[in-house]
Design an enzyme around this catalytic site. Sequence first.
Site, PDB file in Angstrom:
ATOM      1  CE1 TYR A 133      46.418  39.567  72.409  1.00 33.90           C
ATOM      2  CE2 TYR A 133      44.303  40.659  72.550  1.00 33.90           C
ATOM      3  CZ  TYR A 133      45.485  40.270  73.137  1.00 33.90           C
ATOM      4  OH  TYR A 133      45.744  40.593  74.432  1.00 33.90           O
ATOM      5  CB  THR A 173      36.798  40.654  73.223  1.00 35.26           C
ATOM      6  OG1 THR A 173      37.760  41.674  73.478  1.00 35.26           O
ATOM      7  CG2 THR A 173      35.418  41.172  73.574  1.00 35.26           C
ATOM      8  CB  SER A 214      36.478  46.690  80.035  1.00 37.14           C
ATOM      9  OG  SER A 214      36.180  47.608  79.013  1.00 37.14           O
ATOM     10  CG  ASP A 233      52.431  48.218  78.150  1.00 35.96           C
ATOM     11  OD1 ASP A 233      51.231  48.457  78.384  1.00 35.96           O
ATOM     12  OD2 ASP A 233      53.221  47.781  78.994  1.00 35.96           O
ATOM     13  CD  GLU A 260      45.107  47.806  70.193  1.00 40.33           C
ATOM     14  OE1 GLU A 260      45.308  47.804  68.991  1.00 40.33           O
ATOM     15  OE2 GLU A 260      46.028  47.734  71.032  1.00 40.33           O
TER      16      GLU A 260
END
Lengths: 412, 411
Positions: free
Chosen positions: A144, A147, A153, A266, A391
Amino acid sequence: MAIEFSLGKKQLETREGIRGLAKNVIRPQALAWDRAGGIPEEFLRNMARLATSMGSNAMRSGLGDETEEEKREAEKKRGPSGTNLFGVLASEELAWGDAGLLLCLPGPGLGGPPVRGSGTAEQKKRFFGMFEDLDNAPLKWGAYGLTEPNAGSDVSGIRTSCRKDGRHWVLNGRKCYITNGARAVWTVIFATIDPALGRAGHRAFVVEKGTPGFGVGRIEEKMGLRASETAELVLEDCRVPEENLLGGEEKYVSKEGFMTAMKTFDNTRPLVAAMACGIGRAAYEYACDFVKDNYVLSRPIPRYAAIVERLAKVGRSLEAARSLTWRAAWMADNGLANAKEASMSKAMAGQAAIKACIEALENCGAEGSIARDHQLLEKWFRDIKVYDIFEGTGAIQRIVISKRLISDLKSF
Amino acid sequence: MISFEPTEDQKLMVESVAGFARNTLRPRIREFEKERGVSEAVRKTAHELGLGLVGLPESVGGAGLGMTTAVLLEEEVAWGDPAAGFAFGGPGAFGFAVLELGTPEQATAALAPFTADGGHARFGAVAWGEPKPNRDRAGFTTTAKKTDAGWTIDGTKSYVVNADRAEHFVVFAQVDAAAGWRGLGAFLVDKSAKGLKVLARETTLGLDAVSFGGIELTSVVVPDSARLLGGGDFDAALVRFFARHAVIVAARGVGLSRAAFDVTREYVDNRKAFGKPIGHFQAVAFTVADRAMDVDAGRGLVWRAAAAWDAYDAGDRNANDAKECLLRSAHAIAFVHEAAMRCGDDGVQLHGGAGFMRDFPVEKFMRDAKQIGLCGMTAEHADQLAGAVALGVAIDPGLVLPTPETQNAFV
């Protein structure tokens, strides 16, 4: 339904099984993996087979949420335990054994949820299909890539660019801190058609290993989780076929691109919270054992109220974090929106576990920092810090939470 | 199974108690505070809602709805007014004391007045604390001496919740002076006993509607049948009593935390500074987020403790190890005491100067939070209890329970 916290017979048995594995097989090797900076493939294959036999789809379709069909399949194998709840229980036990292992397991990993959530039927078949033959084929990973060196962030600030060129998209930019990035057979890469468009300009691609212009930069040296591979990915005029645009063109008429990135978290945040609880518990139990076996000024350490209080505070903080983690997972299993609760679990667990590791080290005194005598303690201390960072940092979790508590709060 | 969903019956009860808290208690918290008590009409309603006996098993005259139901309802009541749960009629801590320390027959008889008509007007109390530590030996200064007539009790007990309202007491006294904190005894004593004098009510920092006071016992004689023996292991039963009662207090702490959180959340939504609601500044919003975590995590721990007690009560109690209950209860009370204080403190802080004014309820919640932190058992003692269980060392009543030697608490 009723409020209860006891596990069913099947759940208990499974957890005991994982606990035994963590204690007798995983933990004894944890230090060697940490030093070697990796885990032998044969061991990972055995773990993958075991997880599949226990009804986990994670090796095929990645972490986090499962489809209704997958859920039914899994429940057949392990009973109506609730897949997210079972995931957090198992994650805690495995992380208790070794935190790095969970990040090293083959499978789509964090790349799974965006493909499952936003991919077309053809894409799901193609990209998950690569993970079918776990028993014989070479081990495979997904990754994934969100960043960037200048967008952590604030993921809306990514600068990796993409432009359409005939039947390809041309990507340019750098991605960093990508778990399993170097060995991944494909990575979900987020890029932008125009930074000025903000989130609306974001596009997600599944970029396959070997794509021209897609290369691996440096492999990071980290404070902890050293058995896990963290890589930099470089995209230089990388030509990605248009059929690898996740979800196809129509997916991006709205802000969907960005939401794809965020939805991943989530369901994975409670898993990360559970892992933090596992590492924290490992350190806490270690400290309890240490004080039981040792003396200060010729008195057994538990006779000092101050030490007992410090341990108890750690014990209850971990328990508090665990209750938030279980709740977030339980909500997901019951189809309840849990973004706030998932963030709460991660925010509390990360900090509680860091505190647990620091306190455990301090409780053992100077000895605690000496790798020779207390190698695991020293390792956990290094491993845990990132759990309040990856995360979503603690601050990001608090943004997620407060947006759901305070009226009309869109952003700060 | 792990589940966070109350039963349908519980949901209905919570709803009706929440309505009572919202419509009857909250609008009158300042009135109850000023009157230093909850009016009789309101106490009657609470009694009719069945609030006093919820957590006690049917076998001893309770409602038999379990600790889980009890904590759900206690949280709602405390949200309305943190003092109310203590100030309603009913057995209160007395109920758990006779349940854990008495025989089933003793407990049933002792609880009978509370289940009868007019139960809302009757209070029970536990006389545990004392004004000063004993300088000569460990243990209470109050003594109970065996005589032909039974037991003669002498001494002064303080930090007693509802001392001036109670008709029935469980009084703790030293029965074996040489045994220190392992030499205690418990006795059922009625207010009407000759030689029992109720002392003046204290003025306190918070929870003004609750009565805090003491009793003086001068040669009070009770029959041998009034002694509660704790089923053979008095110290273990004693710690169970404190832990069980602590779960109820912790549930009230969660209600208090949520009350402080709710008024604060509303305030930061509406109060504007620098052109926007103050909740839109990160320093404020993150504080609100942290306190939300406190409320939710506290509730989770309280539920877990209550569920542990329900499992304990449902099983064979002799075979069933109460250690799990003690650990969960200690975690819950220690966390919630500290969390409630953070919620009260930050609540006032985020209100700014307005928080200091009695126009807003938040200053009361902050005072109540410190006061409730001294009820049942303190966070410090709970941590000693949790630590002892976790480390597998002997549970020393003198260390894990609030005593005049360490830290008195209101019981």
